[in-house]
Design an enzyme around this catalytic site. Structure first.
Site, PDB file in Angstrom:
ATOM      1  N   GLU A 254       0.815  -1.208   0.000  1.00  0.00           N
ATOM      2  CA  GLU A 254       0.000   0.000   0.000  1.00  0.00           C
ATOM      3  C   GLU A 254       0.858   1.271   0.000  1.00  0.00           C
ATOM      4  O   GLU A 254       1.740   1.426   0.850  1.00  0.00           O
ATOM      5  CB  GLU A 254      -0.942  -0.024   1.213  1.00  0.00           C
ATOM      6  CG  GLU A 254      -1.835   1.203   1.349  1.00  0.00           C
ATOM      7  CD  GLU A 254      -2.713   1.480   0.148  1.00  0.00           C
ATOM      8  OE1 GLU A 254      -3.337   0.532  -0.367  1.00  0.00           O
ATOM      9  OE2 GLU A 254      -2.758   2.635  -0.303  1.00  0.00           O
ATOM     10  N   THR A 298      -5.837   1.809  -5.538  1.00  0.00           N
ATOM     11  CA  THR A 298      -5.484   0.395  -5.356  1.00  0.00           C
ATOM     12  C   THR A 298      -6.206  -0.495  -6.370  1.00  0.00           C
ATOM     13  O   THR A 298      -5.603  -1.396  -6.963  1.00  0.00           O
ATOM     14  CB  THR A 298      -5.871  -0.109  -3.950  1.00  0.00           C
ATOM     15  OG1 THR A 298      -5.388   0.797  -2.982  1.00  0.00           O
ATOM     16  CG2 THR A 298      -5.300  -1.485  -3.686  1.00  0.00           C
ATOM     17  N   HIS A 413      -1.403   3.590   4.657  1.00  0.00           N
ATOM     18  CA  HIS A 413      -2.399   4.338   3.883  1.00  0.00           C
ATOM     19  C   HIS A 413      -2.579   5.697   4.538  1.00  0.00           C
ATOM     20  O   HIS A 413      -2.520   5.804   5.760  1.00  0.00           O
ATOM     21  CB  HIS A 413      -3.720   3.566   3.871  1.00  0.00           C
ATOM     22  CG  HIS A 413      -4.705   4.089   2.874  1.00  0.00           C
ATOM     23  ND1 HIS A 413      -5.378   5.273   3.053  1.00  0.00           N
ATOM     24  CD2 HIS A 413      -5.119   3.587   1.689  1.00  0.00           C
ATOM     25  CE1 HIS A 413      -6.157   5.480   2.005  1.00  0.00           C
ATOM     26  NE2 HIS A 413      -6.030   4.467   1.163  1.00  0.00           N
ATOM     27  N   ASP A 472       1.360   0.055  -5.019  1.00  0.00           N
ATOM     28  CA  ASP A 472       0.167   0.256  -5.847  1.00  0.00           C
ATOM     29  C   ASP A 472       0.072   1.646  -6.478  1.00  0.00           C
ATOM     30  O   ASP A 472      -0.368   1.798  -7.600  1.00  0.00           O
ATOM     31  CB  ASP A 472      -1.123  -0.109  -5.092  1.00  0.00           C
ATOM     32  CG  ASP A 472      -1.330   0.664  -3.805  1.00  0.00           C
ATOM     33  OD1 ASP A 472      -0.409   1.392  -3.377  1.00  0.00           O
ATOM     34  OD2 ASP A 472      -2.421   0.537  -3.210  1.00  0.00           O
ATOM     35  N   HIS A 473       0.489   2.681  -5.749  1.00  0.00           N
ATOM     36  CA  HIS A 473       0.378   4.061  -6.260  1.00  0.00           C
ATOM     37  C   HIS A 473       1.130   4.963  -5.306  1.00  0.00           C
ATOM     38  O   HIS A 473       1.627   4.488  -4.281  1.00  0.00           O
ATOM     39  CB  HIS A 473      -1.092   4.495  -6.357  1.00  0.00           C
ATOM     40  CG  HIS A 473      -1.868   4.190  -5.109  1.00  0.00           C
ATOM     41  ND1 HIS A 473      -1.741   4.939  -3.958  1.00  0.00           N
ATOM     42  CD2 HIS A 473      -2.724   3.188  -4.805  1.00  0.00           C
ATOM     43  CE1 HIS A 473      -2.508   4.421  -3.016  1.00  0.00           C
ATOM     44  NE2 HIS A 473      -3.112   3.346  -3.491  1.00  0.00           N
TER      45      HIS A 473
HETATM   46  C1  GP9 Z   1      -9.016  -0.131   0.573  1.00  0.00           C
HETATM   47  C2  GP9 Z   1      -7.615  -0.111   0.156  1.00  0.00           C
HETATM   48  C3  GP9 Z   1      -7.092   1.279  -0.003  1.00  0.00           C
HETATM   49  O1  GP9 Z   1      -9.611  -1.370   0.558  1.00  0.00           O
HETATM   50  O2  GP9 Z   1      -7.450  -0.841  -0.996  1.00  0.00           O
HETATM   51  O3  GP9 Z   1      -7.605   1.894  -1.096  1.00  0.00           O
HETATM   52  P1  GP9 Z   1      -6.900   3.138  -1.795  1.00  0.00           P
HETATM   53  O4  GP9 Z   1      -7.473   4.371  -1.175  1.00  0.00           O
HETATM   54  O5  GP9 Z   1      -5.436   3.049  -1.573  1.00  0.00           O
HETATM   55  O6  GP9 Z   1      -7.258   2.999  -3.225  1.00  0.00           O
HETATM   56 MN    MN Z   2      -3.828   1.887  -2.170  1.00  0.00          MN
END
Ligand code: GP9
Ligand code: MN
Length: 634
Positions: A254, A298, A413, A472-473
Site C-alpha cells: 500500500e 489500489t 495508507h 500500488d500508487h
Molecule cells: C481499501 C484499500 C485502499 O480497501 O485498498 O484503497 P486506496 O485508497 O489506496 O485505493
Molecule cells: Mn492503495
C-alpha cells in the site's frame, strides 16, 4: 363540532417527515454503517431529505386532492420497497443493492433463496410511513384554498429542495472529497448521499456503461487487436516457466513509493527488509518501475495486474465496468488448476471488489470477515499489516495448492497513523505531518513483509512459492512538494513529480540464485505478462498492452494514466519533454512519437473497456467470436 383545519400541504409535509425519519431509523437499526464523528452522523440524518423533497413534491403539480394523496401513498410504497429490498439484501450479503448484482444471473439463485429466508412479519415496520400517510389522509382535514399562487409556491418549494440537495452534496464533498468521481464504496455512498440518491447515482453509472456497451460492436476490437499484435513481443525464454506449478503470492504494498527503498530518513533506514531483498540472490528488483493508476487507486493497480489493460481516465473501472468480460490472470491460472483468491482485511464492497472479483473469476475473497482482529490489532483504516500477514498465511495453509493468492496491505495508507508500539523509527521533521508519518508507516509495512516471509517459511509454504510484490500508487501527493523538496534536497519540478511515481516491483523466486537489480523501465501494465511467463503460461493470444519485463524485446515506455510518460531517455510531464538523465527540458520532438503512441494506446484500452469488447474475443484461438462477418487480421 367543526374539525380543526390543517394547513394546505399538511399531508405532503407529514409524508416527507414520516419517510425521512423512518429512513434514518432504518439506517441506524438495519445496517451497520460506521460513523466516525458528529458531522458524519449529521450527514446521515439529513441525507434522505433532498430526494424525498423532490419526489414527494411532484404531488404539487397534481390537480385534485385525491390524485395528490394517491401519489403520496405510491411514493411511500415505492421508497419503502427500495429501502426494504436493501434491508433484506443486507441481511444476507452485508452490502447494498447495485444494479449489476441484480443482473448477474449467478446471483439470482442466491437472491431468491435468501430473500425468502430473510423476511419476517415484523418487517411491516419498514412500511410505517405508508400507514402514517393513509391515516393522515383519512383523519387530517386540510384547507382547500385557491390555486392562484400555486406556481410561486412550487418554485419556492423546489428552490428549497435544490438548496437541501446542494447542502448535502457540499457536506459530503467536505467529508469525502471526490466521492462522486471515484465512488469508493457503496457504504460511503449511502452514508453521504443517502439511500435514494445512491440508487439514482448507481442507475446513472450503470446505464452509462450499458449504453456504451450496447453501441459497441466487435469491429472496434479488430483495430485494437491489430495494434496489440503489432506491438507484441516475445517473452524471455530464460525466465519462461521458472515458477511453473508453484504457488503464486502477489503482495500489494500500500502506497509504497520507490524513494523509500534503499534510502535513509535522518539516518534511519526506512525499509530494511525490502532493502535486503534488493541485494538478495533470489530476488529481481526493478528500480525503474512506475505505477499507472488513475482515480481507482489500489483497485486500478489490481486491474492492471489482472488484465494488463489501462484503468479508465474517469472513475474507477472496478465500479463502472464490473459486469464486463475480462480475461484475467486469475482466470488463466484457474484454468491451469490453480485455486485463486484475494486476501484483504477491509469491507468487501470497498472499490466494489465483491462484484468485480466475480468478473475477474477470482474464486474466493477473504475480506474483513475472514480475520480475527483482537484488541490493539487495528489502526488507521483497519487491521494492522503484521497480524494480517500472519492470519493470511494461516489461510494459505488451508488452501488447495497450487494457489494464486493476492494480499492487499492497508496500514501504510493516508493519513499514515500508527500506535506508539508500532513506530519503529522516528517521524520526519518537515512541515507535512503526512510525509513525516509516512516514513514510519512504510517502516511498519516493511516489517510486515518480513513477517510474511518468516511465516511462509515456518508453515512450509516458502520453497514452493513465488512472491511478487508491487507498490500500488503514490502515497505522497503533490500537495507535499515543499516537504518532499526538503527530504530530497532538490526542488520538486514536473520532472521530479513524474519520477516520484516510481513504485517498487519485486520478483522473489526461492532458489533462483541469479537475483539482481534490474534497471529496465517498466510499469504495472507489464506485471501480468511478466508473471504469466514465469508461471509458464502462454499469453501470445491475449489482448494485453504490457510486455514481459525480462524480455530483450521489452519496450521501455511507460504511459501514465494521465498522459504523462517515461522512456529510458525522456520524461514527458506538464507538456514539457525532459531529458531523463539530466531532468532538463529538451526538444519536444524527442517526446512527440511517444505522445502519439500513448494517446493511441490509452484510446484502444479505453474502447475495449467501454465497449466490453472482450466478450467478442476468444483468447483460446485469438478469434472474434460472436460476429461472423468480421475477421481479425493477425
Ligand atoms: C481499501 C484499500 C485502499 O480497501 O485498498 O484503497 P486506496 O485508497 O489506496 O485505493
Ligand atoms: Mn492503495
Amino acid at each position: 363540532m367543526l374539525k380543526k383545519e390543517w394547513p394546505k400541504h399538511s399531508i405532503l409535509a407529514i409524508a416527507i417527515i414520516a419517510t425521512w425519519l423512518k429512513t434514518y431509523i432504518v439506517y441506524k437499526t438495519s445496517f451497520s454503517i460506521t460513523i466516525d464523528n458528529l458531522l458524519q452522523e449529521f450527514i446521515l440524518f439529513i441525507n434522505p431529505l433532498s430526494m424525498l423533497l423532490f419526489i414527494y413534491g411532484v404531488s404539487l403539480f397534481l390537480k385534485s386532492e385525491k390524485a395528490k394523496n394517491r401519489y403520496l401513498v405510491a411514493v411511500a410504497v415505492v421508497t419503502s420497497i427500495v429501502l426494504y429490498g436493501n434491508v433484506a439484501f443486507y441481511r444476507f450479503f452485508s452490502d447494498f443493492i447495485t444494479l449489476p448484482v441484480l443482473f448477474q444471473t449467478d446471483n439470482f439463485g442466491d437472491l431468491g433463496a435468501s430473500a425468502a429466508a430473510s423476511i419476517f412479519w415484523t418487517d411491516l415496520f419498514y412500511f410505517t410511513d405508508v400507514l402514517i400517510i393513509l391515516v393522515a389522509i383519512k383523519f387530517v382535514k386540510v384547507k382547500t384554498g385557491t390555486a392562484s399562487s400555486y406556481s410561486v409556491q412550487r418554485k419556492a418549494y423546489y428552490v428549497l429542495a435544490l438548496a437541501v440537495l446542494f447542502f448535502n452534496l457540499g457536506l459530503a464533498e467536505a467529508e469525502r472529497p471526490q466521492l462522486l468521481t471515484r465512488s469508493f464504496d457503496r457504504e460511503m455512498l449511502v452514508k453521504n448521499l443517502g439511500m435514494y440518491n445512491y440508487h439514482l447515482y448507481d442507475i446513472y453509472i450503470q446505464s452509462k456503461s450499458q449504453a456504451q456497451r450496447a453501441l459497441a460492436d466487435g469491429s472496434e476490437l479488430v483495430e485494437a487487436n491489430s495494434y496489440v499484435r503489432a506491438n507484441q513481443i516475445e517473452p524471455s525464454e530464460d525466465m519462461k516457466g521458472i515458477a511453473e506449478g508453484r504457488n503464486l503470492i502477489v503482495v500489494t504494498l500500500e502506497s509504497l513509493q520507490s524513494f523509500a527503498i534503499n534510502e535513509e530518513m535522518n539516518g534511519q533506514t526506512i525499509t530494511p527488509f525490502l532493502n535486503s531483498l534488493t541485494k538478495d540472490q533470489d530476488t529481481i528488483y526493478f528500480e525503474n518501475f512506475y505505477h499507472q493508476t488513475g482515480l481507482g487507486k489500489t483497485s486500478d493497480s489490481e486491474f492492471l495486474l489482472e488484465n494488463s489493460l489501462y484503468p479508465l481516465s474517469g472513475g474507477a473501472v472496478f465500479f463502472t465496468h464490473s459486469g464486463n468480460t475480462f480475461n484475467s490472470m486469475a482466470e488463466s491460472l484457474g484454468n491451469e488448476g490453480y485455486s485463486t483468491n484475494v486476501q484483504h482485511a477491509n469491507t468487501k464492497s470497498f472499490w466494489n471488489r465483491d462484484i468485480m472479483y466475480e468478473s475477474l473469476n477470482i474464486d474466493e475473497f477473504y475480506d474483513i470477515e475472514s480475520y480475527e482482529i483482537a484488541e490493539g490489532q487495528a489502526v488507521n483504516w483497519g487491521m494492522k499489516d503484521i497480524p494480517f500477514m500472519e492470519q493470511s498465511v494461516d489461510h494459505m495453509t488451508e488452501m488447495q495448492q497450487p494457489f494464486y493468492s493476492r494480499l492487499l496491505t492497508l496500514t501504510n495508507h493516508h493519513p499514515f497513523t500508527l500506535d506508539e508500539e508500532d513506530k519503529l523509527i522516528d517521524e520526519y521533521d518537515s512541515n507535512s505531518g503526512t510525509l513525516n508519518r509516512y516514513f514510519q508507516t512504510s517502516r511498519y509495512l516493511d516489517e510486515s513483509v518480513k513477517v510474511l516471509f518468516e511465516e511462509l517459511k515456518e508453515k512450509g509454504l516458502y520453497e514452493n512459492s513465488i512472491i511478487v510484490m508491487y507498490g500500488d500508487h503514490y502515497g505522497i501527493s503533490e500537495n507535499h512538494n515543499e516537504a518532499m523538496t526538503q527530504y530530497l534536497g532538490e526542488e520538486v519540478t514536473d520532472f521530479t513529480s513524474a519520477e516520484l511515481q516510481k513504485v517498487p516491483f519485486f520478483v522473489h523466486i526461492p532458489g533462483y540464485g541469479k537475483g539482481d537489480v534490474d534497471d529496465e523501465v517498466g510499469g504495472q501494465i507489464d506485471m501480468r505478462p511478466t508473471i504469466m511467463n514465469l508461471m509458464g503460461m502462454d499469453t501470445s493470444k491475449d489482448i494485453q498492452f504490457g510486455g514481459d519485463l525480462f524480455s530483450e524485446e521489452h519496450e521501455e515506455l511507460v504511459i501514465f494514466r494521465d498522459g504523462r510518460l517515461v522512456t529510458d531517455e525522456v520524461v514527458y510531464a506538464g507538456n514539457v519533454c525532459y531529458d531523463k538523465e539530466t531532468g532538463e527540458p529538451t526538444e519536444q520532438e524527442l517526446c512527440a512519437p511517444f505522445i502519439e503512441q500513448a494517446f493511441t494506446e490509452l484510446e484502444y484500452s479505453e474502447s475495449i473497456i467501454n465497449g466490453d469488447l472482450l466478450r467478442f474475443y476468444d483468447e483460446e484461438d485469438g478469434q472474434l467470436t460472436t460476429i461472423p462477418d468480421v475477421e481479425l487480421k493477425q
